[in-house]
Structure formats: C-alpha cells, structure tokens
Write an enzyme that holds these catalytic residues in place. Structure first.
Site, PDB file in Angstrom:
ATOM      1  N   THR A 132      -0.061  -2.036   8.229  1.00 15.43           N
ATOM      2  CA  THR A 132      -1.033  -1.177   8.021  1.00 15.43           C
ATOM      3  C   THR A 132      -2.096  -1.412   9.049  1.00 15.43           C
ATOM      4  O   THR A 132      -2.557  -2.623   9.506  1.00 15.43           O
ATOM      5  CB  THR A 132      -1.794  -1.349   6.587  1.00 15.43           C
ATOM      6  N   ASP A 133      -3.045  -0.313   9.270  1.00 13.73           N
ATOM      7  CA  ASP A 133      -4.093  -0.595  10.120  1.00 13.73           C
ATOM      8  C   ASP A 133      -5.314  -1.513   9.514  1.00 13.73           C
ATOM      9  O   ASP A 133      -6.035  -1.696  10.175  1.00 13.73           O
ATOM     10  CB  ASP A 133      -4.522   0.863  10.645  1.00 13.73           C
ATOM     11  N   GLU A 134      -5.213  -1.615   8.176  1.00 12.32           N
ATOM     12  CA  GLU A 134      -6.300  -2.229   7.538  1.00 12.32           C
ATOM     13  C   GLU A 134      -6.217  -3.503   7.755  1.00 12.32           C
ATOM     14  O   GLU A 134      -7.532  -4.258   7.589  1.00 12.32           O
ATOM     15  CB  GLU A 134      -5.999  -1.926   5.897  1.00 12.32           C
ATOM     16  N   TYR A 157      -5.752  -6.548  -0.312  1.00 11.96           N
ATOM     17  CA  TYR A 157      -4.709  -5.921   0.020  1.00 11.96           C
ATOM     18  C   TYR A 157      -4.347  -6.044   1.713  1.00 11.96           C
ATOM     19  O   TYR A 157      -3.423  -6.696   2.039  1.00 11.96           O
ATOM     20  CB  TYR A 157      -4.583  -4.567  -0.274  1.00 11.96           C
ATOM     21  N   LYS A 161      -1.662  -8.300   3.528  1.00 12.29           N
ATOM     22  CA  LYS A 161      -0.801  -7.590   4.667  1.00 12.29           C
ATOM     23  C   LYS A 161      -1.091  -8.331   5.964  1.00 12.29           C
ATOM     24  O   LYS A 161      -0.369  -8.710   6.667  1.00 12.29           O
ATOM     25  CB  LYS A 161      -1.078  -6.323   4.811  1.00 12.29           C
TER      26      LYS A 161
HETATM   27  P1  NAD Z   1       4.175   2.407  -2.475  1.00 13.50           P
HETATM   28  O1  NAD Z   1       3.453   1.429  -3.159  1.00 13.50           O
HETATM   29  O2  NAD Z   1       4.722   3.932  -2.671  1.00 13.50           O
HETATM   30  O3  NAD Z   1       5.660   1.752  -2.429  1.00 13.50           O
HETATM   31  C1  NAD Z   1       6.091   0.075  -2.308  1.00 13.50           C
HETATM   32  C2  NAD Z   1       7.449   0.086  -2.943  1.00 13.50           C
HETATM   33  O4  NAD Z   1       7.642  -1.516  -2.830  1.00 13.50           O
HETATM   34  C3  NAD Z   1       7.738   0.405  -4.235  1.00 13.50           C
HETATM   35  O5  NAD Z   1       8.779   1.358  -4.334  1.00 13.50           O
HETATM   36  C4  NAD Z   1       7.663  -0.913  -5.244  1.00 13.50           C
HETATM   37  O6  NAD Z   1       8.624  -0.679  -6.388  1.00 13.50           O
HETATM   38  C5  NAD Z   1       8.254  -1.774  -4.398  1.00 13.50           C
HETATM   39  N1  NAD Z   1       8.086  -3.159  -4.593  1.00 13.50           N
HETATM   40  C6  NAD Z   1       6.689  -3.727  -5.130  1.00 13.50           C
HETATM   41  N2  NAD Z   1       6.892  -5.048  -5.225  1.00 13.50           N
HETATM   42  C7  NAD Z   1       8.156  -5.141  -4.933  1.00 13.50           C
HETATM   43  C8  NAD Z   1       8.732  -6.688  -4.905  1.00 13.50           C
HETATM   44  N3  NAD Z   1       8.195  -7.620  -5.560  1.00 13.50           N
HETATM   45  N4  NAD Z   1      10.116  -6.618  -4.797  1.00 13.50           N
HETATM   46  C9  NAD Z   1      10.869  -5.425  -4.350  1.00 13.50           C
HETATM   47  N5  NAD Z   1      10.264  -4.412  -4.459  1.00 13.50           N
HETATM   48  C10 NAD Z   1       8.989  -4.151  -4.624  1.00 13.50           C
HETATM   49  O7  NAD Z   1       3.870   1.790  -0.731  1.00 13.50           O
HETATM   50  P2  NAD Z   1       3.993   2.828   0.444  1.00 13.50           P
HETATM   51  O8  NAD Z   1       2.547   3.481   0.398  1.00 13.50           O
HETATM   52  O9  NAD Z   1       5.165   3.675   0.447  1.00 13.50           O
HETATM   53  O10 NAD Z   1       3.836   1.763   1.615  1.00 13.50           O
HETATM   54  C11 NAD Z   1       5.290   1.242   2.107  1.00 13.50           C
HETATM   55  C12 NAD Z   1       4.640   0.237   3.123  1.00 13.50           C
HETATM   56  O11 NAD Z   1       3.976   0.609   4.110  1.00 13.50           O
HETATM   57  C13 NAD Z   1       3.782  -1.146   2.463  1.00 13.50           C
HETATM   58  O12 NAD Z   1       4.195  -2.289   2.953  1.00 13.50           O
HETATM   59  C14 NAD Z   1       2.481  -0.802   3.068  1.00 13.50           C
HETATM   60  O13 NAD Z   1       1.650  -1.764   3.183  1.00 13.50           O
HETATM   61  C15 NAD Z   1       2.569   0.155   4.101  1.00 13.50           C
HETATM   62  N6  NAD Z   1       1.607   1.252   4.651  1.00 13.50           N
HETATM   63  C16 NAD Z   1       1.466   2.160   3.991  1.00 13.50           C
HETATM   64  C17 NAD Z   1       0.499   3.241   4.247  1.00 13.50           C
HETATM   65  C18 NAD Z   1       0.301   4.418   3.370  1.00 13.50           C
HETATM   66  O14 NAD Z   1      -0.811   4.993   3.667  1.00 13.50           O
HETATM   67  N7  NAD Z   1       0.608   4.241   2.106  1.00 13.50           N
HETATM   68  C19 NAD Z   1      -0.076   3.207   5.672  1.00 13.50           C
HETATM   69  C20 NAD Z   1       0.350   1.985   6.470  1.00 13.50           C
HETATM   70  C21 NAD Z   1       1.117   0.878   5.924  1.00 13.50           C
HETATM   71  O1  DAU Z   2      -4.813   2.766   6.325  1.00 11.99           O
HETATM   72  C1  DAU Z   2      -3.610   2.565   5.596  1.00 11.99           C
HETATM   73  C2  DAU Z   2      -3.816   2.322   4.218  1.00 11.99           C
HETATM   74  O2  DAU Z   2      -4.106   3.412   3.555  1.00 11.99           O
HETATM   75  C3  DAU Z   2      -2.446   1.827   3.577  1.00 11.99           C
HETATM   76  O3  DAU Z   2      -2.303   0.599   4.141  1.00 11.99           O
HETATM   77  C4  DAU Z   2      -2.619   1.527   2.149  1.00 11.99           C
HETATM   78  O4  DAU Z   2      -1.541   1.184   1.176  1.00 11.99           O
HETATM   79  C5  DAU Z   2      -3.107   3.010   1.700  1.00 11.99           C
HETATM   80  O5  DAU Z   2      -3.139   2.866   0.178  1.00 11.99           O
HETATM   81  C6  DAU Z   2      -4.207   3.578   2.370  1.00 11.99           C
HETATM   82  O6  DAU Z   2      -5.627   2.838   1.767  1.00 11.99           O
HETATM   83  P1  DAU Z   2      -6.830   3.544   1.674  1.00 11.99           P
HETATM   84  O7  DAU Z   2      -7.675   2.710   0.677  1.00 11.99           O
HETATM   85  O8  DAU Z   2      -7.727   4.094   2.898  1.00 11.99           O
HETATM   86  O9  DAU Z   2      -6.327   4.839   0.660  1.00 11.99           O
HETATM   87  P2  DAU Z   2      -6.791   5.556  -0.871  1.00 11.99           P
HETATM   88  O10 DAU Z   2      -6.057   6.763  -0.826  1.00 11.99           O
HETATM   89  O11 DAU Z   2      -6.796   4.714  -1.713  1.00 11.99           O
HETATM   90  O12 DAU Z   2      -8.236   6.007  -0.191  1.00 11.99           O
HETATM   91  C7  DAU Z   2      -8.511   6.796   0.767  1.00 11.99           C
HETATM   92  C8  DAU Z   2     -10.132   6.986   0.996  1.00 11.99           C
HETATM   93  O13 DAU Z   2     -10.476   7.917  -0.080  1.00 11.99           O
HETATM   94  C9  DAU Z   2     -10.907   5.607   0.882  1.00 11.99           C
HETATM   95  O14 DAU Z   2     -12.148   5.784   1.668  1.00 11.99           O
HETATM   96  C10 DAU Z   2     -11.272   5.617  -0.759  1.00 11.99           C
HETATM   97  C11 DAU Z   2     -11.442   6.921  -1.156  1.00 11.99           C
HETATM   98  N1  DAU Z   2     -11.544   7.241  -2.559  1.00 11.99           N
HETATM   99  C12 DAU Z   2      -9.939   6.885  -2.923  1.00 11.99           C
HETATM  100  C13 DAU Z   2      -9.795   7.034  -4.414  1.00 11.99           C
HETATM  101  C14 DAU Z   2      -8.361   6.567  -4.836  1.00 11.99           C
HETATM  102  C15 DAU Z   2     -12.114   7.692  -3.284  1.00 11.99           C
HETATM  103  O15 DAU Z   2     -13.271   8.195  -2.729  1.00 11.99           O
HETATM  104  N2  DAU Z   2     -11.795   8.250  -4.643  1.00 11.99           N
HETATM  105  C16 DAU Z   2     -10.604   7.835  -5.021  1.00 11.99           C
HETATM  106  O16 DAU Z   2     -10.407   7.894  -6.390  1.00 11.99           O
END
Ligand code: NAD
Ligand code: DAU
Length: 351
Positions: A132-134, A157, A161
């Site tokens: 992630t970019d975080e 989180y 990562k």
């Molecule tokens: P998600 O939470 O939707 O999915 C995570 C999956 O991992 C789920 O299917 C869950 O069951 C599985 N999992 C969790 N713990 C586990 C364990 N101990 N063993 C096996 N499986 C397990 O997440 P996502 O949003 O699809 O993100 C996927 C990956 O991409 C993550 O590594 C996240 O850090 C990264 N990522 C997400 C975003 C985003 O915006 N969602 C952006 C950048 C990177």
């Molecule tokens: O940048 C990549 C990341 O983006 C991933 O690594 C994470 O897995 C993914 O969850 C996401 O993180 P964020 O914290 O940016 O996403 P989220 O959707 O939780 O929140 C987006 C923005 O909206 C953030 O500034 C918080 C705000 N927010 C979020 C929720 C859930 C609100 O204002 N209200 C809310 O209820």
C-alpha cells in the site's frame, strides 16, 4: 505461456478476487491456488463465475499457521506467490492492532520462510508482495510518493504493511529470494466490503442512514479502479525485474467531501430521489485517530518502464461501482448481516 503453479493469498477478498478472475481467465495454462482464511472480508461469492474453472482451486487456511503453510508449499511446489492476504481496514487496526500484526507481519514471514525452505532453484520463482501507499505516511498539500520516498507509517495497519515490505526486501537481500513489491493507492470498484468509504456510503445512502464524515472531510486520497490495479499486477508479474518496487496509482486525487458529494449526486439520480436528498445524510463525526492528511502516488516508473496506465476515468468508474452495488443487493445483504451489524453498531455508539 508456460504452465505455472501460482499461489494467490487473500484471493477471496476485494482486490484478490479481481486478480484471481483475471489470471484464471487470461492464463488457462496457469494453475491458480487461492488460499484464504475467509475472514469477514473474504467471500467466495466474489468468485462464483470461475469457481469451476479447471485451472482454479480454493483452499481455506490461515497464513499465520506456519506448519500448514510449509506443508502447502511442499505439496504444491509453487512457481510463484502473489501475496494479498491481509487485514486491510485502518479503523479496525486502531481498534485491534494485534490481528494486523499477526496476519500482516507474522503471516508474511511464514510465507517467506516457506518459499525460502522449498524453493531450491530460484531462477524461475517469484514472491510478489502486494502493498500500500500508506507505508510512506502522510503528505502536505504538495508532492507525491515516489518509490524512493522514506517509509513513515502512522497507523497500526500501515506499520504492519511497512514491516511486511521490509521483511520481503530483507529476504531478497539476505537470502536472494526473488521478490517484487508494488505499493498502490485507494482502490474502488465491485465486491469491496462495505466498511471502506465508497461502498459504506453507497450502502448507507440506499438505506437512508447517516454518512459519517471523519473530521472536516478535507483529507485527500488517490483513487484507482480495482481492475486497473489487477492489470498492473499482471504487467509487473510478467515483466518482472527482481528486487524492484513499483508505485501504482490513479492520478486521481479527491478531497473526501468532494468525492462524497459526487456519490450523493449519482445516488440521487439512480434512486430517483430529489437532487440534494442524499447530501442531507452527511454527518461530520470525530476524526479518525492519527488520520493521514493526503496520499498522492507518482506511478510514472510503472508507466515509463512497463507501459501501464489507468484505463478508466473516475466519473465512469464511480457510476459503474454504484450500479454494481445497486444491482447486487443479495451480495450486500449477505455480507452486511451478523458480525458486520455488531461491528458497526459499536462503532457508531462510540461517536
Ligand atoms: P480485503 O480485506 O478485501 O481482503 C483481504 C483477504 O485476505 C480476505 O479475503 C481475507 O479473508 C484474507 N485474509 C485475511 N487474513 C488472512 C489470513 N490470516 N490468512 C489467509 N487469508 C487471510 O483486502 P483488499 O482491499 O482486497 O486488499 C488486498 C491487499 O491489497 C492487502 O494486502 C492490502 O494491504 C493491499 N492494498 C489494498 C488497497 C485498497 O485500497 N483496498 C490498496 C493498496 C493495497
Ligand atoms: O491507500 C491505500 C489504502 O486505502 C489501503 O492500503 C487500505 O487497505 C484501504 O482501506 C484504504 O485506506 P483508507 O483509510 O484511505 O480507506 P477508507 O475507505 O477507510 O477511508 C478513505 C477516507 O475516507 C479516509 O480519509 C477516511 C475517510 N472516511 C472513511 C470511512 C470508512 C470517512 O470520512 N468516513 C468513513 O466512515
């Protein structure tokens, strides 16, 4: 395309299910093993269209279980791992950091150890870590994250990562394990569990529930269509330069409140509600602890070196996303029953 045995972890989650679908359909010669614990965020209903494909197998299991992971690697002799399994929601990491430390750090270490122990000839192997970019921290109003930006994670989180990224790089430098890492910005699209901003707000508008905007709603995120992320992973996987890192992003920055107003506007139209109805649900609530102000990704390395760029304009992507959630009521009802209800009722009570 040569045949390959590929382990995808977290393939039942949001991004993982899009990636598994892409690989299963595009590469019939690859055997894709999807390993997922099926936490609240993992859902096999995300993959019903490919569940019977001859080159696909699902295994339920936990990456934190080192013995199980080791046996899996011995049995399947994987050529490559694409590691997505993680606890992924920042708010949950604030409430329960240990789940993130176990899955994201210990789980990644278990996968690295199993690869190191079973991969004798490293020449055609790959450990791809999806990150992630975080990990780069929080930006002010200027600048962008580059691959060389120092790590400065600020939530449990992002710290978990960042730790896993460091471990992956350490196994490359110390043991020569062939690795690649990509760091991506916020994804949006279908099949995302409705706790993240976009699907949560679509779900709440549909049900006339309040829209909890953290702080002043001025935080900025860069949003990328999830299928473009899956395509980027495909490109990096197939043109891999071992040991490299690639940033993936949408060049699509939005202030939260502006993005929320777009969602409200499109939802009013789709639900045939009077213009302005959904915006009335906006409720400013207590800010997220340690809330990162701004993320912006410079993805020019990926574009210049490997030719990837985002395919979809945000306005089109958000409309497609909203349509998907409105047309998939059963999916939404299934994932928002039981444990989800309890979690959200507790969250709202705290504010
Ligand atoms: P998600 O939470 O939707 O999915 C995570 C999956 O991992 C789920 O299917 C869950 O069951 C599985 N999992 C969790 N713990 C586990 C364990 N101990 N063993 C096996 N499986 C397990 O997440 P996502 O949003 O699809 O993100 C996927 C990956 O991409 C993550 O590594 C996240 O850090 C990264 N990522 C997400 C975003 C985003 O915006 N969602 C952006 C950048 C990177
Ligand atoms: O940048 C990549 C990341 O983006 C991933 O690594 C994470 O897995 C993914 O969850 C996401 O993180 P964020 O914290 O940016 O996403 P989220 O959707 O939780 O929140 C987006 C923005 O909206 C953030 O500034 C918080 C705000 N927010 C979020 C929720 C859930 C609100 O204002 N209200 C809310 O209820």
């Amino acid at each position: 395309m040569n045949s390959k045995s590929i382990l995808v972890t977290g393939g039942a989650g949001f991004i993982g299910s899009h990636l598994v679908r892409l690989f299963v359909n595009k590469y019939p010669n690859y055997n894709i093993v999807n390993l997922d614990k099926l936490t609240y965020a993992g859902n096999l209903a995300n993959l019903t269209d490919i569940e019977n494909a001859p080159n696909y197998e699902f295994i339920k299991g936990d990456i934190v279980d080192a013995d199980f992971i080791h046996q899996l690697f011995q049995k399947y002799q994987f050529d490559a791992v694409i590691h997505l399994a993680a606890e992924s929601h920042v708010d949950r990491s604030i409430a329960s950091p240990m789940d993130f430390i176990m899955t994201n750090i210990v789980g990644t270490a278990n996968l690295l150890n199993a690869a190191k122990a079973t991969w004798t000839d490293l020449s055609s192997k790959l450990f791809y870590h999806v990150s992630t970019d975080e990990v780069y921290g929080s930006l002010g109003s200027e600048g962008m994250f580059e691959e060389t930006t120092s790590y400065d994670p600020r939530s449990p989180y992002s710290a978990s990562k960042a730790s896993s990224d460091h471990l992956v790089r350490a196994y490359f430098h110390t043991y020569g394990l062939p690795i690649v890492i990509s760091n991506c910005s916020n994804n949006y699209g279908s099949h995302q569990f409705p706790e993240k901003l976009i699907p949560l707000f679509i779900h709440n508008i549909k049900n006339n529930k309040s829209l909890p905007v953290y702080g002043k709603g001025e935080n900025i995120r860069d949003w990328l269509w999830v299928e473009d992320h899956a395509r980027a992973i495909d490109v990096i996987f197939h043109q891999v330069k071992i040991g490299e890192t690639y940033n993936i992003g949408g060049h699509n920055e939005w202030k939260n409140i502006d993005l929320i107003k777009v969602i409200c506007k499109v939802m009013d139209k789709k639900l045939n509600r009077e213009a302005g109805t959904s915006e009335k649900l906006i409720t400013y609530v207590k800010d997220r602890a340690g809330h990162d102000m701004r993320y912006a990704i410079d993805a020019s390395k990926l574009q210049n070196e490997l030719g990837w760029k985002p395919s979809l304009q945000f306005e089109e992507g958000i409309e497609k996303t909203i349509d998907w959630y409105l047309n998939n009521e059963e999916w939404l009802n299934n994932v928002t029953s039981g444990a989800y209800q309890n979690y959200y009722e507790q969250q709202y009570e705290k504010r």
